[in-house]
Write a protein that holds these residues in place. Structure first.
Motif, PDB file in Angstrom:
ATOM      1  N   LEU A  69       0.810  -1.218   0.000  1.00 56.82           N
ATOM      2  CA  LEU A  69       0.000   0.000   0.000  1.00 56.82           C
ATOM      3  C   LEU A  69       0.844   1.270   0.000  1.00 56.82           C
ATOM      4  CD1 LEU A  69      -2.937  -0.861   2.476  1.00 56.82           C
ATOM      5  CD2 LEU A  69      -2.837  -1.155  -0.011  1.00 56.82           C
ATOM      6  N   VAL A  70       1.799   1.399   0.926  1.00 58.19           N
ATOM      7  CA  VAL A  70       2.534   2.669   1.047  1.00 58.19           C
ATOM      8  C   VAL A  70       3.779   2.713   0.183  1.00 58.19           C
ATOM      9  CG1 VAL A  70       1.651   3.199   3.337  1.00 58.19           C
ATOM     10  CG2 VAL A  70       3.749   1.858   3.103  1.00 58.19           C
ATOM     11  N   GLY A  71       4.262   1.573  -0.295  1.00 51.72           N
ATOM     12  CA  GLY A  71       5.438   1.555  -1.158  1.00 51.72           C
ATOM     13  C   GLY A  71       6.740   1.729  -0.395  1.00 51.72           C
ATOM     14  N   GLU A  72       7.668   2.511  -0.983  1.00 51.17           N
ATOM     15  CA  GLU A  72       9.002   2.680  -0.392  1.00 51.17           C
ATOM     16  C   GLU A  72       8.950   3.593   0.835  1.00 51.17           C
ATOM     17  OE1 GLU A  72      11.706   1.173  -1.418  1.00 51.17           O
ATOM     18  OE2 GLU A  72      10.860   0.240  -3.204  1.00 51.17           O
ATOM     19  N   GLU A  82      11.860   4.397  16.354  1.00 52.61           N
ATOM     20  CA  GLU A  82      11.600   5.474  15.402  1.00 52.61           C
ATOM     21  C   GLU A  82      11.045   4.926  14.086  1.00 52.61           C
ATOM     22  OE1 GLU A  82      15.164   8.526  16.885  1.00 52.61           O
ATOM     23  OE2 GLU A  82      15.516   7.063  15.293  1.00 52.61           O
ATOM     24  N   ALA A  83      11.615   3.796  13.625  1.00 49.99           N
ATOM     25  CA  ALA A  83      11.162   3.205  12.366  1.00 49.99           C
ATOM     26  C   ALA A  83       9.716   2.743  12.466  1.00 49.99           C
ATOM     27  CB  ALA A  83      12.075   2.044  11.981  1.00 49.99           C
ATOM     28  N   GLN A  84       9.337   2.186  13.618  1.00 47.03           N
ATOM     29  CA  GLN A  84       7.936   1.783  13.805  1.00 47.03           C
ATOM     30  C   GLN A  84       7.013   2.975  13.625  1.00 47.03           C
ATOM     31  OE1 GLN A  84       8.649  -1.974  16.877  1.00 47.03           O
ATOM     32  NE2 GLN A  84       8.098   0.005  17.698  1.00 47.03           N
ATOM     33  N   LYS A  85       7.402   4.124  14.186  1.00 47.50           N
ATOM     34  CA  LYS A  85       6.566   5.326  14.067  1.00 47.50           C
ATOM     35  C   LYS A  85       6.543   5.839  12.625  1.00 47.50           C
ATOM     36  CE  LYS A  85       5.665   9.871  16.044  1.00 47.50           C
ATOM     37  NZ  LYS A  85       5.364  10.463  14.720  1.00 47.50           N
ATOM     38  N   VAL A  86       7.689   5.761  11.929  1.00 48.29           N
ATOM     39  CA  VAL A  86       7.739   6.209  10.539  1.00 48.29           C
ATOM     40  C   VAL A  86       6.755   5.405   9.691  1.00 48.29           C
ATOM     41  CG1 VAL A  86       9.181   6.226   8.456  1.00 48.29           C
ATOM     42  CG2 VAL A  86      10.094   7.110  10.610  1.00 48.29           C
ATOM     43  N   ALA A  90       3.254   6.534   7.815  1.00 45.10           N
ATOM     44  CA  ALA A  90       3.043   6.329   6.379  1.00 45.10           C
ATOM     45  C   ALA A  90       1.655   5.753   6.115  1.00 45.10           C
ATOM     46  CB  ALA A  90       4.122   5.415   5.813  1.00 45.10           C
ATOM     47  N   TYR A  91       1.243   4.778   6.918  1.00 46.24           N
ATOM     48  CA  TYR A  91      -0.087   4.197   6.743  1.00 46.24           C
ATOM     49  C   TYR A  91      -1.183   5.184   7.149  1.00 46.24           C
ATOM     50  CZ  TYR A  91       1.531  -0.493   5.606  1.00 46.24           C
ATOM     51  OH  TYR A  91       2.090  -1.576   4.978  1.00 46.24           O
ATOM     52  N   ARG A  92      -0.897   5.958   8.194  1.00 44.89           N
ATOM     53  CA  ARG A  92      -1.909   6.928   8.654  1.00 44.89           C
ATOM     54  C   ARG A  92      -2.036   8.090   7.674  1.00 44.89           C
ATOM     55  NH1 ARG A  92       0.378   7.955  12.951  1.00 44.89           N
ATOM     56  NH2 ARG A  92      -0.648   6.399  14.281  1.00 44.89           N
ATOM     57  N   ASP A  93      -0.899   8.652   7.250  1.00 45.48           N
ATOM     58  CA  ASP A  93      -0.928   9.814   6.355  1.00 45.48           C
ATOM     59  C   ASP A  93      -1.491   9.449   4.981  1.00 45.48           C
ATOM     60  OD1 ASP A  93       0.219  11.162   8.440  1.00 45.48           O
ATOM     61  OD2 ASP A  93       2.247  11.206   7.589  1.00 45.48           O
TER      62      ASP A  93
END
Length: 205
Positions: A69-72, A82-86, A90-93
């Motif tokens: 869904l979100v790609g790269e 931090e990566a979990q939040k990134v 991405a899925y939320r935005d």
């Protein structure tokens, strides 16, 4: 895919009760949120209550992972937390999920080495610890310390970013070793990253 998700504490409890879905703790750093991800790390990325979005991926040379869904998404250089939040952002935005909750574990580590050359007693390549950091001072110590003709005030650290850019900083290792007031031995900028190249020049006599 819009679902009512449990509070984070409940998510963690449920996840911990399902060992089959987690990589073995002796082989991963999924429970070490301060671990810094790097290119070629192989990850298990799970989205809670979204089994179709969970996957095992490897961080590519650009520092990205390719997710459904979100790609790269660029996560190299970020800690696990931090990566979990990134990825959640991405899925939320992208309006794919209302309240995504992501858990990352590391299935396979990338080779983690740094090298040191020049005026140290044992130049060469040294492995970086996985569960802790290594500073340039630690590396100089592991390499047997500075030689008698080393210019310890001008030690360089060269870091190559995922996009190939070289960043070089100069560190006054001599002052730190001697405990001078202006030196900051606990400065996070002294911490080494995988692939860093440390060079100790020769003092001109």
């Amino acid at each position: 895919m819009q679902r009512l998700l449990l509070p984070l504490a409940a998510v963690v409890a449920l996840w911990a009760s399902q060992p089959a879905l987690r990589a073995d703790s002796s082989d991963t750093v999924g429970t070490i949120p301060s671990y810094v991800l790097t290119a070629t790390d192989r990850l298990r990325i799970a989205v809670y209550q979204e089994d179709d979005l969970s996957s095992i991926v490897r961080i590519d040379a650009n520092g990205d992972v390719n997710l459904l869904l979100v790609g790269e998404v660029k996560i190299a250089g970020f800690t696990v937390r931090e990566a979990q939040k990134v990825i959640e952002d991405a899925y939320r935005d992208g309006r794919f999920l209302r309240d995504p909750q992501v858990i990352i574990t590391v299935e396979e580590y990338a080779p983690r080495e740094v090298s040191i050359g020049g005026q140290v007693r044992n130049p060469g390549r040294y492995p970086l610890p996985i569960e802790s950091t290594m500073t340039v001072i630690d590396l100089v110590t592991k390499a047997g310390g500075l030689t008698d003709i080393a210019k310890g005030g001008s030690v360089t650290i060269t870091h190559i970013t995922p996009d190939g850019k070289k960043i070089t900083t100069t560190v006054d290792v001599d002052s730190i070793i001697k405990g001078k007031a202006q030196a900051k031995a606990n400065d996070t900028t002294l911490q080494l990253q995988p692939g860093d190249i440390v060079y100790v020049p020769e003092r001109i006599i």
